[in-house]
Design a protein around this motif. Sequence first.
Motif, PDB file in Angstrom:
ATOM      1  N   ALA A  32       0.863  -1.188   0.000  1.00 17.40           N
ATOM      2  CA  ALA A  32       0.000   0.000   0.000  1.00 17.40           C
ATOM      3  C   ALA A  32       0.895   1.232   0.000  1.00 17.40           C
ATOM      4  N   HIS A  33       0.290   2.385  -0.330  1.00 15.82           N
ATOM      5  CA  HIS A  33       1.051   3.636  -0.365  1.00 15.82           C
ATOM      6  C   HIS A  33       0.159   4.794   0.061  1.00 15.82           C
ATOM      7  N   ASP A  34       0.793   5.976   0.202  1.00 13.07           N
ATOM      8  CA  ASP A  34       0.096   7.168   0.699  1.00 13.07           C
ATOM      9  C   ASP A  34      -0.577   8.002  -0.378  1.00 13.07           C
ATOM     10  N   GLY A  58       4.760  -7.425   4.023  1.00 19.76           N
ATOM     11  CA  GLY A  58       4.268  -6.348   3.178  1.00 19.76           C
ATOM     12  C   GLY A  58       5.144  -5.116   3.203  1.00 19.76           C
ATOM     13  N   ALA A  59       4.686  -4.119   2.434  1.00 22.51           N
ATOM     14  CA  ALA A  59       5.425  -2.865   2.310  1.00 22.51           C
ATOM     15  C   ALA A  59       4.445  -1.704   2.257  1.00 22.51           C
ATOM     16  N   TRP A  60       4.804  -0.617   2.941  1.00 25.21           N
ATOM     17  CA  TRP A  60       4.038   0.628   2.874  1.00 25.21           C
ATOM     18  C   TRP A  60       4.987   1.723   2.422  1.00 25.21           C
ATOM     19  N   LEU A  61       4.558   2.487   1.427  1.00 24.98           N
ATOM     20  CA  LEU A  61       5.406   3.505   0.828  1.00 24.98           C
ATOM     21  C   LEU A  61       4.810   4.889   1.033  1.00 24.98           C
ATOM     22  N   SER A  62       5.669   5.842   1.372  1.00 25.53           N
ATOM     23  CA  SER A  62       5.216   7.221   1.540  1.00 25.53           C
ATOM     24  C   SER A  62       6.282   8.158   0.982  1.00 25.53           C
ATOM     25  N   SER A  63       5.839   9.344   0.596  1.00 29.51           N
ATOM     26  CA  SER A  63       6.747  10.363   0.057  1.00 29.51           C
ATOM     27  C   SER A  63       6.329  11.721   0.587  1.00 29.51           C
ATOM     28  N   GLU A  64       7.334  12.560   0.769  1.00 23.16           N
ATOM     29  CA  GLU A  64       7.084  13.929   1.226  1.00 23.16           C
ATOM     30  C   GLU A  64       7.940  14.870   0.391  1.00 23.16           C
ATOM     31  N   ILE A 111      10.185   3.598   2.290  1.00 28.74           N
ATOM     32  CA  ILE A 111       9.572   2.299   2.049  1.00 28.74           C
ATOM     33  C   ILE A 111       9.743   1.483   3.324  1.00 28.74           C
ATOM     34  N   ARG A 112       8.625   1.185   3.967  1.00 24.46           N
ATOM     35  CA  ARG A 112       8.662   0.435   5.218  1.00 24.46           C
ATOM     36  C   ARG A 112       8.301  -1.020   4.919  1.00 24.46           C
TER      37      ARG A 112
END
Length: 167
Positions: A48-50, A98-104, A114-115
Amino acid sequence: MLTPIDPAAVIRDGGAVGQYPGQIHEGVGWWLGACLVVTAKASRLAVAHDGHPVSTEFADRLCQGAINAQHYACTVRYLGWQPEEELLAELSAIEAPGAWLSSETAGDATTVRIRLYTAQGTLLDNTNGLATIRRLIAQDRVPRPVNSQAKGTIEPWPPASADGGRP
């Protein structure tokens, strides 16, 4: 490695983090997806991602790496734009990593994070897979696909209903 990174600087804090472009590039998503599948010996994965455009691109690449990881034929449940808590709930439900992705973005720089998580929802660290992933990337040993029969699939979530809409 076509576009090298500094693995010690980027592969840390539960996954990968770095400025894009510069320290990190989209290929890192592919590498992490493939390495997570092989390291965890995973036949399933959730991602999933932000919703940030850069996060979306990295998530797409991570999914492609995961479905092309050696002979695992991994099925990736792609949750798309979801909060991290939703990803963690899904990991628990399907008992998969799994993986969770976020960007700022600030000015001209975008920081990508990438967590990576175990099937129990624990953030990866040097004792449960992150050191192995860092080493695979540093030694240019990112898992490659064996053949097309070993390729996995990406399933969007929630799945489309029989009439083409969402349930």
